[in-house]
Design a protein around this motif. Structure first.
Motif, PDB file in Angstrom:
ATOM      1  N   ASP A 108       7.218  26.460  46.307  1.00  0.00           N
ATOM      2  CA  ASP A 108       7.189  26.616  44.855  1.00  0.00           C
ATOM      3  C   ASP A 108       7.045  25.245  44.207  1.00  0.00           C
ATOM      4  OD1 ASP A 108       7.598  27.095  42.171  1.00  0.00           O
ATOM      5  OD2 ASP A 108       9.614  27.936  42.381  1.00  0.00           O
ATOM      6  N   LEU A 109       5.886  25.012  43.570  1.00  0.00           N
ATOM      7  CA  LEU A 109       5.617  23.739  42.909  1.00  0.00           C
ATOM      8  C   LEU A 109       5.685  23.872  41.388  1.00  0.00           C
ATOM      9  CD1 LEU A 109       2.508  22.590  45.013  1.00  0.00           C
ATOM     10  CD2 LEU A 109       4.941  22.245  45.520  1.00  0.00           C
ATOM     11  N   SER A 110       6.248  24.981  40.898  1.00  0.00           N
ATOM     12  CA  SER A 110       6.195  25.262  39.467  1.00  0.00           C
ATOM     13  C   SER A 110       7.197  24.463  38.653  1.00  0.00           C
ATOM     14  CB  SER A 110       6.419  26.756  39.217  1.00  0.00           C
ATOM     15  OG  SER A 110       7.726  27.158  39.608  1.00  0.00           O
ATOM     16  N   ASP A 111       8.266  23.975  39.281  1.00  0.00           N
ATOM     17  CA  ASP A 111       9.226  23.120  38.588  1.00  0.00           C
ATOM     18  C   ASP A 111       8.772  21.679  38.761  1.00  0.00           C
ATOM     19  OD1 ASP A 111      11.364  21.542  37.769  1.00  0.00           O
ATOM     20  OD2 ASP A 111      12.891  22.874  38.582  1.00  0.00           O
ATOM     21  N   LEU A 112       8.372  21.057  37.672  1.00  0.00           N
ATOM     22  CA  LEU A 112       7.769  19.733  37.768  1.00  0.00           C
ATOM     23  C   LEU A 112       8.773  18.649  38.118  1.00  0.00           C
ATOM     24  CD1 LEU A 112       5.345  19.932  34.714  1.00  0.00           C
ATOM     25  CD2 LEU A 112       4.898  20.475  37.123  1.00  0.00           C
ATOM     26  N   THR A 168       1.644  27.373  42.741  1.00  0.00           N
ATOM     27  CA  THR A 168       1.501  26.126  41.991  1.00  0.00           C
ATOM     28  C   THR A 168       1.114  26.403  40.547  1.00  0.00           C
ATOM     29  OG1 THR A 168       0.257  24.035  41.857  1.00  0.00           O
ATOM     30  CG2 THR A 168      -0.918  25.928  42.733  1.00  0.00           C
ATOM     31  N   PRO A 169       1.502  25.537  39.625  1.00  0.00           N
ATOM     32  CA  PRO A 169       0.982  25.669  38.266  1.00  0.00           C
ATOM     33  C   PRO A 169      -0.529  25.449  38.263  1.00  0.00           C
ATOM     34  CG  PRO A 169       2.771  24.049  38.381  1.00  0.00           C
ATOM     35  CD  PRO A 169       2.380  24.369  39.778  1.00  0.00           C
ATOM     36  N   ASP A 208       1.322  30.141  40.329  1.00  0.00           N
ATOM     37  CA  ASP A 208       2.714  30.557  40.498  1.00  0.00           C
ATOM     38  C   ASP A 208       3.000  31.930  39.889  1.00  0.00           C
ATOM     39  OD1 ASP A 208       2.266  29.279  38.017  1.00  0.00           O
ATOM     40  OD2 ASP A 208       4.378  28.827  37.776  1.00  0.00           O
ATOM     41  N   ALA A 209       2.353  32.276  38.786  1.00  0.00           N
ATOM     42  CA  ALA A 209       2.575  33.605  38.200  1.00  0.00           C
ATOM     43  C   ALA A 209       1.982  34.692  39.076  1.00  0.00           C
ATOM     44  CB  ALA A 209       1.979  33.671  36.798  1.00  0.00           C
ATOM     45  N   ASN A 210       0.855  34.411  39.730  1.00  0.00           N
ATOM     46  CA  ASN A 210       0.282  35.385  40.657  1.00  0.00           C
ATOM     47  C   ASN A 210       1.181  35.561  41.882  1.00  0.00           C
ATOM     48  OD1 ASN A 210      -2.053  36.102  39.207  1.00  0.00           O
ATOM     49  ND2 ASN A 210      -3.071  34.223  39.861  1.00  0.00           N
ATOM     50  N   VAL A 231       8.109  32.724  32.573  1.00  0.00           N
ATOM     51  CA  VAL A 231       8.489  31.741  31.569  1.00  0.00           C
ATOM     52  C   VAL A 231       9.246  30.613  32.278  1.00  0.00           C
ATOM     53  CG1 VAL A 231       9.794  31.327  29.452  1.00  0.00           C
ATOM     54  CG2 VAL A 231       8.667  33.537  29.818  1.00  0.00           C
ATOM     55  N   GLY A 232       8.662  29.448  32.257  1.00  0.00           N
ATOM     56  CA  GLY A 232       9.287  28.287  32.895  1.00  0.00           C
ATOM     57  C   GLY A 232       8.871  27.036  32.148  1.00  0.00           C
ATOM     58  N   GLY A 233       8.382  26.032  32.911  1.00  0.00           N
ATOM     59  CA  GLY A 233       7.868  24.842  32.260  1.00  0.00           C
ATOM     60  C   GLY A 233       6.671  25.155  31.386  1.00  0.00           C
ATOM     61  N   GLY A 234       5.958  26.218  31.732  1.00  0.00           N
ATOM     62  CA  GLY A 234       4.866  26.764  30.933  1.00  0.00           C
ATOM     63  C   GLY A 234       5.047  28.268  30.851  1.00  0.00           C
ATOM     64  N   VAL A 235       4.006  28.956  30.420  1.00  0.00           N
ATOM     65  CA  VAL A 235       4.034  30.413  30.341  1.00  0.00           C
ATOM     66  C   VAL A 235       2.735  30.930  30.941  1.00  0.00           C
ATOM     67  CG1 VAL A 235       4.160  32.433  28.836  1.00  0.00           C
ATOM     68  CG2 VAL A 235       5.427  30.364  28.238  1.00  0.00           C
ATOM     69  N   GLY A 236       2.853  31.846  31.879  1.00  0.00           N
ATOM     70  CA  GLY A 236       1.664  32.446  32.492  1.00  0.00           C
ATOM     71  C   GLY A 236       1.964  33.869  32.891  1.00  0.00           C
ATOM     72  N   ALA A 237       0.940  34.596  33.299  1.00  0.00           N
ATOM     73  CA  ALA A 237       1.111  35.999  33.670  1.00  0.00           C
ATOM     74  C   ALA A 237       0.372  36.297  34.961  1.00  0.00           C
ATOM     75  CB  ALA A 237       0.603  36.911  32.555  1.00  0.00           C
TER      76      ALA A 237
END
Length: 384
Positions: A108-112, A168-169, A208-210, A231-237
């Protein structure tokens, strides 16, 4: 521990495919498809006999017996004794997937601020976790840290490794190339190839959302028609329709974070616009605003209202049956999600949303880690 190399994936990512449990394959696809069909059926039902599998899949008993023998020989499936009961004849032998036969590494690379990795079994149970602080690293240094945290988990696996999944983001194409991830300073980065070449194991990279939507479907409460908003550092679906993840023509489906919600402006966004959903809803944005006000409920309600504005056209277009929202419960649960649901329903025909379910995701902070593992299961074994 066994190590295998893998060629580049096809234009459609292998984890984006799905096995229809009631559909037999064409002759040219038969063996691989039907093998996955047997594994998918066992993954869904847990423990079945050979006859049960034949009934569930529509395959002949001879075909099932042949495939099961292959899977037992390959140590993926084990026999669990005989079924007890009063049926006449010889008791059926029960089968199940051996969850400890192979391990999967999820990343998980979504937390910067912190890259994370884990080892999971074939049921998605997290066995070990590993973390590396990034200290704001971007570009090549962030790539090096991603490889390092992945290697920590690879070395911790105590069973043959099925593969590595990475969430990843950014926008990620079907070959695992990160087309753009501005916060990490990545552009046209062939992350999947780089990690596969270094680790010599199958690697699958996704947004990361996928990854999260695959986790909610495989290990959580998600249906086959699901919109998961992360919903995290950004927002995606992440989007599932008929059980199949939808990536879009340019691999950017679900990139809702930089959609401007409303026509009344709003907070400035890192992208240069004002009023983007991410500027209203991302965790850093919300926590920053909440730290400077005593009216917590008003801030959360407004963020939820903007989320509802963004969700309405997506739901109206895709007709999904449920929406799961993933992120910190202390921010999302209560006024925010209530306002989102209220706004969504105000903006749609009642008949089109009567049965729509909106809820918090059933999985928590490990959703991207476990989703990365779910991607490997889908790609390597056909289990989704």
């Amino acid at each position: 521990m066994s190590r295998t190399t893998r060629t580049m994936p096809p234009a459609v990512p292998t984890w984006g495919r799905t096995i229809d449990r009631g559909t037999k394959a064409l002759p040219s696809q038969a063996r691989e498809h039907n093998r996955s069909l047997v594994l998918q059926t066992l993954a869904v039902h847990g423990t079945l006999s050979r006859a049960d599998i034949a009934r569930e899949t529509g395959l002949t008993r001879v075909t099932v017996s042949d495939l099961v023998a292959e899977l037992i020989e390959g140590a993926l499936v084990i026999e669990r004794g005989q079924r007890t009961g009063s049926r006449p004849g010889k008791p059926a032998t029960l089968l199940e997937i051996d969850k400890d036969a192979q391990h999967i590494v999820g990343v998980d690379l979504s937390d910067l601020t912190t890259f994370r990795s884990c080892v999971v079994d074939l049921e998605g149970t997290v066995l070990t976790t590993h973390e590396l602080a990034t200290d704001g690293a971007t570009g090549p240094e962030a790539v090096r840290l991603a490889a390092e945290v992945t290697t920590l988990a690879v070395r911790a696996a105590t069973a043959p490794l099925l593969g590595v999944g990475v969430g990843t983001p950014g926008i990620v194409d079907s070959r695992g190339t990160v087309l753009t991830a501005p916060n990490l300073g990545w552009s046209d980065l062939p992350l999947q190839r780089l990690l596969a070449d270094e680790l010599l194991v199958p690697v699958h990279v996704a947004n990361d959302a996928n990854a999260a939507v695959m986790a909610e479907r495989r290990f959580g409460e998600g249906s086959g028609d699901l919109l998961l908003i992360r919903v995290g550092g950004g927002v995606g679906a992440g989007i599932l329709v008929d059980g199949v993840p939808r990536l879009g023509a340019h691999s950017a489906a679900g990139e809702i974070g930089h959609v401007v919600v409303g026509t009344d402006g709003g907070p400035p966004c890192a992208c240069g616009k004002a009023g983007c959903l991410e500027a209203w809803l991302s965790v850093p944005s919300l926590r920053r605003v909440l730290a400077g006000t005593a009216d917590r409920e008003r801030v959360l309600e407004e963020a939820g209202r903007r989320l509802g504005i963004a969700m309405a056209p997506v739901v109206g277009t895709l007709d999904v049956s449920e929406i799961a929202i993933s992120g910190p419960a202390d921010l999302l649960d209560g006024p925010l999600i209530d306002a989102a649901v209220r706004t969504l329903r105000e903006r749609m025909l009642a008949a089109s949303h009567d049965a729509l379910r909106v809820r918090l995701a059933s999985l928590s902070e490990d959703i991207v880690l476990r989703g990365s593992a779910a991607i490997v299961l889908a790609a390597e074994l056909g289990i989704s």
